[in-house]
Design a protein around this motif. Structure first.
Motif, PDB file in Angstrom:
ATOM      1  N   VAL A 230      -3.961  -0.248  -1.145  1.00 34.68           N
ATOM      2  CA  VAL A 230      -3.252  -1.055  -0.156  1.00 34.68           C
ATOM      3  C   VAL A 230      -3.563  -2.526  -0.422  1.00 34.68           C
ATOM      4  CG1 VAL A 230      -3.012  -1.618   2.291  1.00 34.68           C
ATOM      5  CG2 VAL A 230      -3.276   0.769   1.571  1.00 34.68           C
ATOM      6  N   LYS A 231      -2.537  -3.306  -0.678  1.00 31.15           N
ATOM      7  CA  LYS A 231      -2.720  -4.721  -0.978  1.00 31.15           C
ATOM      8  C   LYS A 231      -2.756  -5.556   0.289  1.00 31.15           C
ATOM      9  CE  LYS A 231      -0.649  -8.583  -3.534  1.00 31.15           C
ATOM     10  NZ  LYS A 231       0.506  -9.012  -4.375  1.00 31.15           N
TER      11      LYS A 231
ATOM     12  N   VAL B 215       1.596  -2.271  -1.647  1.00 33.78           N
ATOM     13  CA  VAL B 215       0.679  -1.451  -2.441  1.00 33.78           C
ATOM     14  C   VAL B 215       0.637  -1.970  -3.877  1.00 33.78           C
ATOM     15  CG1 VAL B 215       0.187   0.903  -3.246  1.00 33.78           C
ATOM     16  CG2 VAL B 215       1.216   0.541  -0.994  1.00 33.78           C
ATOM     17  N   THR B 216      -0.537  -1.969  -4.466  1.00 35.35           N
ATOM     18  CA  THR B 216      -0.698  -2.382  -5.858  1.00 35.35           C
ATOM     19  C   THR B 216      -0.233  -1.275  -6.795  1.00 35.35           C
ATOM     20  OG1 THR B 216      -2.911  -1.477  -6.155  1.00 35.35           O
ATOM     21  CG2 THR B 216      -2.749  -3.677  -5.163  1.00 35.35           C
TER      22      THR B 216
ATOM     23  N   ALA C 197      -8.666  11.055  -3.283  1.00 34.86           N
ATOM     24  CA  ALA C 197      -8.850  10.216  -4.463  1.00 34.86           C
ATOM     25  C   ALA C 197      -9.607  10.996  -5.528  1.00 34.86           C
ATOM     26  CB  ALA C 197      -9.625   8.950  -4.098  1.00 34.86           C
ATOM     27  N   GLY C 198      -9.246  10.700  -6.802  1.00 35.03           N
ATOM     28  CA  GLY C 198      -9.936  11.393  -7.867  1.00 35.03           C
ATOM     29  C   GLY C 198     -11.258  10.791  -8.182  1.00 35.03           C
TER      30      GLY C 198
ATOM     31  N   LYS D 283      -7.801   2.656  -0.835  1.00 38.67           N
ATOM     32  CA  LYS D 283      -6.942   3.499  -1.645  1.00 38.67           C
ATOM     33  C   LYS D 283      -6.051   4.368  -0.756  1.00 38.67           C
ATOM     34  CE  LYS D 283      -9.738   3.848  -5.826  1.00 38.67           C
ATOM     35  NZ  LYS D 283      -8.657   3.164  -6.610  1.00 38.67           N
ATOM     36  N   LEU D 284      -4.909   4.688  -1.293  1.00 37.00           N
ATOM     37  CA  LEU D 284      -4.026   5.620  -0.613  1.00 37.00           C
ATOM     38  C   LEU D 284      -4.500   7.032  -0.913  1.00 37.00           C
ATOM     39  CD1 LEU D 284      -0.545   3.973  -1.193  1.00 37.00           C
ATOM     40  CD2 LEU D 284      -1.758   4.209   0.975  1.00 37.00           C
ATOM     41  N   ALA D 285      -5.391   7.525  -0.064  1.00 35.82           N
ATOM     42  CA  ALA D 285      -5.959   8.854  -0.216  1.00 35.82           C
ATOM     43  C   ALA D 285      -6.308   9.383   1.168  1.00 35.82           C
ATOM     44  CB  ALA D 285      -7.210   8.816  -1.096  1.00 35.82           C
ATOM     45  N   GLY D 286      -6.017  10.639   1.414  1.00 32.04           N
ATOM     46  CA  GLY D 286      -6.257  11.209   2.727  1.00 32.04           C
ATOM     47  C   GLY D 286      -5.154  10.829   3.692  1.00 32.04           C
ATOM     48  N   LYS D 287      -5.507  10.662   4.954  1.00 35.20           N
ATOM     49  CA  LYS D 287      -4.538  10.283   5.979  1.00 35.20           C
ATOM     50  C   LYS D 287      -4.803   8.846   6.409  1.00 35.20           C
ATOM     51  CE  LYS D 287      -4.977  11.388  10.304  1.00 35.20           C
ATOM     52  NZ  LYS D 287      -5.084  12.087  11.606  1.00 35.20           N
TER      53      LYS D 287
END
Length: 221
Positions: A46-47, A40-41, A220-221, A137-141
């Motif tokens: 997610v990288k 992850v960055t 995510a915002g 992005k790391l958002a949600g499932k």
């Protein structure tokens, strides 16, 4: 030309017509112990996915015998390069056995630039790294898994620690999910119809049974 070895390695990604698409009716012939690391960055994207597969002794010895062109009972650099090429071509059409989903929707991954292949302690080892096609992005499932959709190859994560994420942002939780095959069949019985199996546009049934690393985060915002 390595006609016979190619056929052996292509069996890792054989067509669905060869392998019955229900685990209870199909049995793996190749076994690999795996490790998956999600990187992850600092920004929370997610990288990449880093994979390591260590194959069983029987399959590894078969690869050795078939690719050992100079019969010295080892795989030199050129022979390992040929193994890498054949495996890369064979499993590419199956997304390199990767499963990535966000809120149960598939995410496309770039093909890895290549595979690193080694032969250690009588076992074939494959390593590679792949990246998402677009920002993830790391958002949600989010679900990350590795499986052969034909069920010919069993890719196992023996310990939960073999599936990891290197940087878990605040507000996210991770867990290794190991579906029970019987429960998965019952829960998805309504959609496991003949039309489901005959429709090439639907996600294959193997995803229902695959061990996966599940990351749950706020939106995510």
């Amino acid at each position: 030309m390595h006609h016979l070895p190619r056929s052996i390695l292509r069996s890792m990604a054989c067509a669905a017509a060869i392998a019955v698409p229900v685990p209870a009716l199909s049995h793996p012939h190749v076994f690999a112990e795996a490790r998956l690391d999600v990187t992850v960055t600092p920004q929370g994207d997610v990288k990449s996915l880093r994979h390591l597969w260590r194959f069983d002794d029987l399959f590894s010895s078969t690869v050795l015998l078939e690719f050992d062109a100079n019969s010295d009972l080892k795989l030199d650099a050129d022979e390992l390069k040929e193994v890498s090429r054949v495996v890369y071509e064979s499993i590419g059409e199956y997304g390199y056995f990767q499963m990535v989903r966000v809120d149960d929707k598939p995410v496309a991954m770039k093909p890895p630039p290549g595979l690193m292949v080694d032969y250690q302690d009588d076992q074939l080892i494959i390593l590679f790294e792949s990246e998402p096609e677009s920002e993830l992005k790391l958002a949600g499932k989010l679900d990350f898994g590795v499986y052969d959709p034909t069920f010919y190859t069993a890719i196992d994560f023996i310990e939960d620690e073999q599936m990891s994420i290197d940087r878990l942002p605040q507000g996210c939780a991770s867990a290794v999910v190991r579906p029970d095959p019987d429960e998965a069949l019952v829960q998805n019985q309504a959609k496991l119809t003949e039309d489901y199996f005959n429709d090439p546009t639907v996600e294959d049934i193997g995803a229902l049974f695959a061990t996966r690393l599940q990351i749950t985060c706020g939106a995510a915002g």
